[in-house]
Structures are given as structure tokens and as C-alpha cells.
Design a protein around this motif. Sequence first.
Motif, short mmCIF file in Angstrom:
data_model
loop_
_atom_site.label_atom_id
_atom_site.label_comp_id
_atom_site.label_asym_id
_atom_site.label_seq_id
_atom_site.Cartn_x
_atom_site.Cartn_y
_atom_site.Cartn_z
N ARG A 11 0.83 -1.22 0.00
CA ARG A 11 0.00 0.00 0.00
C ARG A 11 0.86 1.26 0.00
NH1 ARG A 11 -3.01 -3.40 2.99
NH2 ARG A 11 -2.22 -2.76 5.02
N ARG A 12 2.07 1.15 0.52
CA ARG A 12 2.98 2.29 0.56
C ARG A 12 3.86 2.38 -0.69
NH1 ARG A 12 3.94 4.35 5.92
NH2 ARG A 12 2.44 3.47 7.36
N GLY A 13 3.58 1.49 -1.66
CA GLY A 13 4.30 1.56 -2.93
C GLY A 13 5.54 0.70 -3.03
N VAL A 14 5.78 -0.16 -2.04
CA VAL A 14 6.95 -1.02 -2.05
C VAL A 14 6.64 -2.28 -2.86
CG1 VAL A 14 8.51 -2.41 -0.61
CG2 VAL A 14 7.76 -0.15 0.17
N THR A 15 7.55 -2.65 -3.74
CA THR A 15 7.40 -3.85 -4.55
C THR A 15 8.28 -4.94 -3.95
OG1 THR A 15 7.04 -2.53 -6.53
CG2 THR A 15 7.69 -4.83 -6.86
N LEU A 16 7.73 -6.12 -3.76
CA LEU A 16 8.51 -7.22 -3.20
C LEU A 16 9.37 -7.85 -4.29
CD1 LEU A 16 5.92 -8.91 -0.86
CD2 LEU A 16 7.70 -7.28 -0.30
N GLU A 17 10.53 -8.32 -3.88
CA GLU A 17 11.45 -9.00 -4.79
C GLU A 17 11.10 -10.48 -4.84
OE1 GLU A 17 14.09 -7.44 -6.52
OE2 GLU A 17 13.01 -5.68 -5.81
N ARG A 18 11.34 -11.08 -5.97
CA ARG A 18 11.16 -12.52 -6.13
C ARG A 18 12.46 -13.08 -6.69
NH1 ARG A 18 6.15 -10.50 -6.09
NH2 ARG A 18 4.41 -11.81 -5.44
N GLY A 38 4.34 -12.83 -2.62
CA GLY A 38 5.79 -12.69 -2.64
C GLY A 38 6.46 -13.17 -1.38
N ILE A 39 5.73 -13.88 -0.54
CA ILE A 39 6.27 -14.40 0.73
C ILE A 39 6.80 -15.80 0.51
CG2 ILE A 39 5.69 -15.04 3.10
CD1 ILE A 39 3.41 -12.93 2.93
N VAL A 40 7.97 -16.08 1.07
CA VAL A 40 8.57 -17.41 1.02
C VAL A 40 8.37 -18.06 2.38
CG1 VAL A 40 10.73 -18.70 0.76
CG2 VAL A 40 10.29 -16.68 -0.67
N ARG A 41 7.77 -19.24 2.39
CA ARG A 41 7.57 -20.01 3.63
C ARG A 41 8.79 -20.91 3.77
NH1 ARG A 41 3.21 -17.21 5.61
NH2 ARG A 41 1.97 -16.67 3.79
N ASP A 61 10.37 -20.54 -3.51
CA ASP A 61 8.96 -20.74 -3.84
C ASP A 61 8.14 -19.64 -3.15
OD1 ASP A 61 6.61 -21.83 -4.79
OD2 ASP A 61 6.47 -23.31 -3.18
N HIS A 62 7.84 -18.57 -3.88
CA HIS A 62 7.07 -17.44 -3.35
C HIS A 62 5.58 -17.70 -3.50
CE1 HIS A 62 10.97 -15.77 -4.63
NE2 HIS A 62 10.80 -14.88 -3.68
N ASP A 63 4.79 -17.24 -2.53
CA ASP A 63 3.34 -17.31 -2.71
C ASP A 63 2.89 -16.11 -3.54
OD1 ASP A 63 3.08 -15.09 -1.01
OD2 ASP A 63 2.33 -16.24 0.68
N ILE A 93 9.45 -15.21 5.02
CA ILE A 93 10.25 -14.03 4.75
C ILE A 93 9.85 -13.43 3.42
CG2 ILE A 93 12.11 -15.38 3.70
CD1 ILE A 93 14.10 -13.37 5.03
N ALA A 94 9.96 -12.13 3.30
CA ALA A 94 9.71 -11.43 2.04
C ALA A 94 10.76 -10.33 1.91
CB ALA A 94 8.31 -10.84 2.01
N TRP A 95 11.33 -10.20 0.72
CA TRP A 95 12.39 -9.23 0.48
C TRP A 95 11.88 -8.06 -0.35
CZ3 TRP A 95 13.30 -14.53 -0.20
CH2 TRP A 95 14.22 -15.10 0.69
#
Length: 130
Positions: A84-91, A101-104, A96-98, A113-115
Motif C-alpha cells: 500500500r505504501r508503494g513497495v514492490t517485493l522482490e522474487r 511474494g512471501i517465502v515459507r 517458492d514465493h506465494d 520471509i519477504a524481500w
Amino acid sequence: MLGQSQAFSGFSVGDLDEARRFYGEVLGLEVEETGQGEMRMLTLKLGSGAQVFVYPKENHTPATFTILNFPVDDIEAAVGDLERRGVTLERYPGFDHDEKGIVRVGNGGPAAIAWFTDPAGNVLAVLQEN
């Protein structure tokens, strides 16, 4: 010998004004600016009480490792807020990202974790507290 020292870490950015806005306004950290002209620098004050030194570097190269990790109680909420603040997650390849963009992870590491990167390209992460 240095066990009682109030050690701190630091990293460089290409644009100090952009870094101040990102860390202060986007991430909501307390940011203190000191110095003048070419000697300007930032101090990020983290929730743990630790401080991180941020300095401008004309020929800045982004760090090739995660420079800051932010443990959170609810990684889904944190990722949603970052987006919502404009940050894009890295993949990154090999993980294996959901859909968010979160990796379990598990296996002795963080549960999830999410980068993402700062405007200078330095890598940061949010991770689920165990």
C-alpha cells in the motif's frame, strides 16, 4: 574486549534525500539527519534501540546481501502495508514465493520471509517472528 561497545552498522545510498523519505515516511522509522553539504548522513533508529548509519556515496553499489531484517508478528499484514505504501517485493530464483511474494521457509530459519529494496537497491526483509 568489544563486548560492551555500543556497536552499529552502516550502509551507503546514492541519494540521501530519497533514503530519508523512504526510511522515514514509507517504513516509518525514526530518522535523524546530521552534518551539512557533502558531510550529511542519516541515523536510523530501530525499535530494538539499535542505530544504523546511512551515508551518501557518489559511486554507490547496492549491497548484495540483506542489510536489514524486520521481524514482524504478522507477515501478511506487513507485506500488505508495504505494498500500500508503494513497495514492490522482490522474487528471487530458487525460492517458492506465494502470490504475495512471501517465502515459507521453516527448517530452522524464519517461518516466512519477504524481500524488498530501498531506492538505492539495498535489500531489506520482513520476516515472521517464530
